[in-house]
Design a protein around this motif. Structure first.
Motif, PDB file in Angstrom:
ATOM      1  N   MET A 195       0.683  -1.150   0.025  1.00 50.23           N
ATOM      2  CA  MET A 195       0.089  -0.198  -0.140  1.00 50.23           C
ATOM      3  C   MET A 195       0.883   1.397  -0.024  1.00 50.23           C
ATOM      4  N   GLY A 196       2.157   1.255   0.508  1.00 49.99           N
ATOM      5  CA  GLY A 196       3.002   2.358   0.635  1.00 49.99           C
ATOM      6  C   GLY A 196       4.079   1.894   1.159  1.00 49.99           C
ATOM      7  N   GLU A 197       4.988   3.000   1.772  1.00 50.43           N
ATOM      8  CA  GLU A 197       6.151   2.937   2.584  1.00 50.43           C
ATOM      9  C   GLU A 197       5.820   2.514   3.742  1.00 50.43           C
ATOM     10  N   PRO A 198       6.893   1.732   4.480  1.00 53.63           N
ATOM     11  CA  PRO A 198       6.719   1.096   5.997  1.00 53.63           C
ATOM     12  C   PRO A 198       6.661   2.368   6.813  1.00 53.63           C
ATOM     13  N   GLY A 199       5.715   1.937   7.708  1.00 49.40           N
ATOM     14  CA  GLY A 199       5.714   2.859   9.055  1.00 49.40           C
ATOM     15  C   GLY A 199       5.107   4.048   8.632  1.00 49.40           C
ATOM     16  N   LYS A 200       4.079   4.288   7.464  1.00 54.28           N
ATOM     17  CA  LYS A 200       3.596   5.308   7.076  1.00 54.28           C
ATOM     18  C   LYS A 200       2.143   5.148   6.864  1.00 54.28           C
ATOM     19  N   GLU A 201       1.451   6.020   7.274  1.00 54.93           N
ATOM     20  CA  GLU A 201      -0.015   5.849   6.998  1.00 54.93           C
ATOM     21  C   GLU A 201      -0.452   6.108   5.718  1.00 54.93           C
ATOM     22  N   GLU A 202      -1.507   5.296   5.368  1.00 52.58           N
ATOM     23  CA  GLU A 202      -1.945   5.457   3.983  1.00 52.58           C
ATOM     24  C   GLU A 202      -3.487   4.917   3.792  1.00 52.58           C
ATOM     25  N   GLU A 203      -4.267   5.785   2.882  1.00 52.48           N
ATOM     26  CA  GLU A 203      -5.598   5.441   2.787  1.00 52.48           C
ATOM     27  C   GLU A 203      -5.869   5.254   1.207  1.00 52.48           C
ATOM     28  N   ILE A 204      -6.660   4.051   0.985  1.00 47.62           N
ATOM     29  CA  ILE A 204      -6.788   3.882  -0.636  1.00 47.62           C
ATOM     30  C   ILE A 204      -8.231   3.520  -0.749  1.00 47.62           C
ATOM     31  N   ARG A 205      -8.912   4.263  -1.780  1.00 44.21           N
ATOM     32  CA  ARG A 205     -10.380   3.849  -1.848  1.00 44.21           C
ATOM     33  C   ARG A 205     -10.628   3.305  -3.276  1.00 44.21           C
TER      34      ARG A 205
END
Length: 272
Positions: free
Chosen positions: A253-263
């Motif tokens: 979903m993205g980079e380790p340790g970072k918040e991410e939101e996908i719709r």
């Protein structure tokens, strides 16, 4: 002449130490004989009494110099006698601790303090044991409380991850382009995502506006969610979450340790 006869009949009195030594030798010989009669070894008596073997051997051999204070010697003799089936209190009571036990004629002149002194020593010994046990119990309780408090301090940190701020910048959201999302609720149209955890992470999944899951999933977990119109996936560790859309190849979903939101919005006429 009468005075001379009385003087000749008078036996020289032994010192307290000498009488203790003689009595210890007598009692030790009796204990040794009884132990031999029962066929017990000193090692077996050690197990029964929890008294070191060197002290048991010193009692049997009458070596008073290898033993502690007289009051403790009497206690050791009592335990030894109890282990061999005797009345330990009665048997050890003949071992002299104070001069009052050796001179019954002078009992009337013995002060009450001297008579009670051995009892006081026993109480002091018991009190020391009780205090030691209570102290150890308190230390263990403190250790348990500290461990519990340290765990309770971890939960608020996790809670802050589970309940992030609801407002997010629009440019930080990844939204899959869809065609005609208004028609996504038509019959036969559905969107599906599969999530596999590479590392333990917090995840929130919203399907068609309803929260289907929110919490921490352990490493190795695989979950699938479906929706008729739109699925939203949010995590606090984007690099630890592999997500596949409609059974396609899973991607981070993205980079380790970072918040991410996908719709992910459903597309019309996608399903077979």
């Amino acid at each position: 002449m009468k005075w001379l006869r009385k003087k000749n009949n008078h036996q020289p009195s032994l010192s307290l130490e000498q009488q203790r030594t003689e009595k210890l030798a007598e009692l030790g010989a009796q204990l040794w004989a009884l132990r031999q009669e029962k066929g017990l070894s000193l090692e077996q008596v050690v197990v029964l009494t929890r008294i070191p073997q060197r002290l048991l051997q010193a009692i049997e051999e009458g070596n008073i110099n290898d033993l502690p204070e007289p009051v403790y010697i009497q206690g050791l003799i009592r335990q030894f006698a109890d282990a061999l089936g005797l009345n330990g209190v009665e048997f050890s009571g003949t071992f002299p601790i104070s001069s009052a036990q050796l001179n019954p004629q002078g009992m009337g002149n013995t002060s009450p303090i001297n008579q009670l002194r051995p009892i006081h020593l026993y109480f002091l010994y018991i009190l020391l044991i009780v205090c030691s046990v209570n102290g150890l119990s308190q230390l263990l309780n403190n250790a348990v409380l500290q461990a519990s408090n340290s765990q309770n301090q971890i939960y608020p940190k996790q809670k802050s991850l589970v309940n992030p701020e609801p407002t997010q910048p629009k440019d930080s959201l990844k939204v899959q382009p869809v065609s005609n999302p208004v028609d996504g609720g038509q019959e036969g149209q559905v969107v599906q995502i599969g999530v596999t955890l590479k590392a333990s992470s917090w995840i929130r999944v919203i399907a068609d506006g309803k929260t289907e899951f929110e919490g921490i999933l352990p490493e190795g977990t695989h979950r699938i969610w479906k929706a008729q119109e739109q699925l939203t996936v949010k995590t606090d560790n984007a690099g630890g979450v592999l997500m596949s859309v409609n059974q396609e190849k899973a991607k981070e979903m993205g980079e380790p340790g970072k918040e991410e939101e996908i719709r992910i919005a459903a597309k019309p006429n996608v399903l077979r």
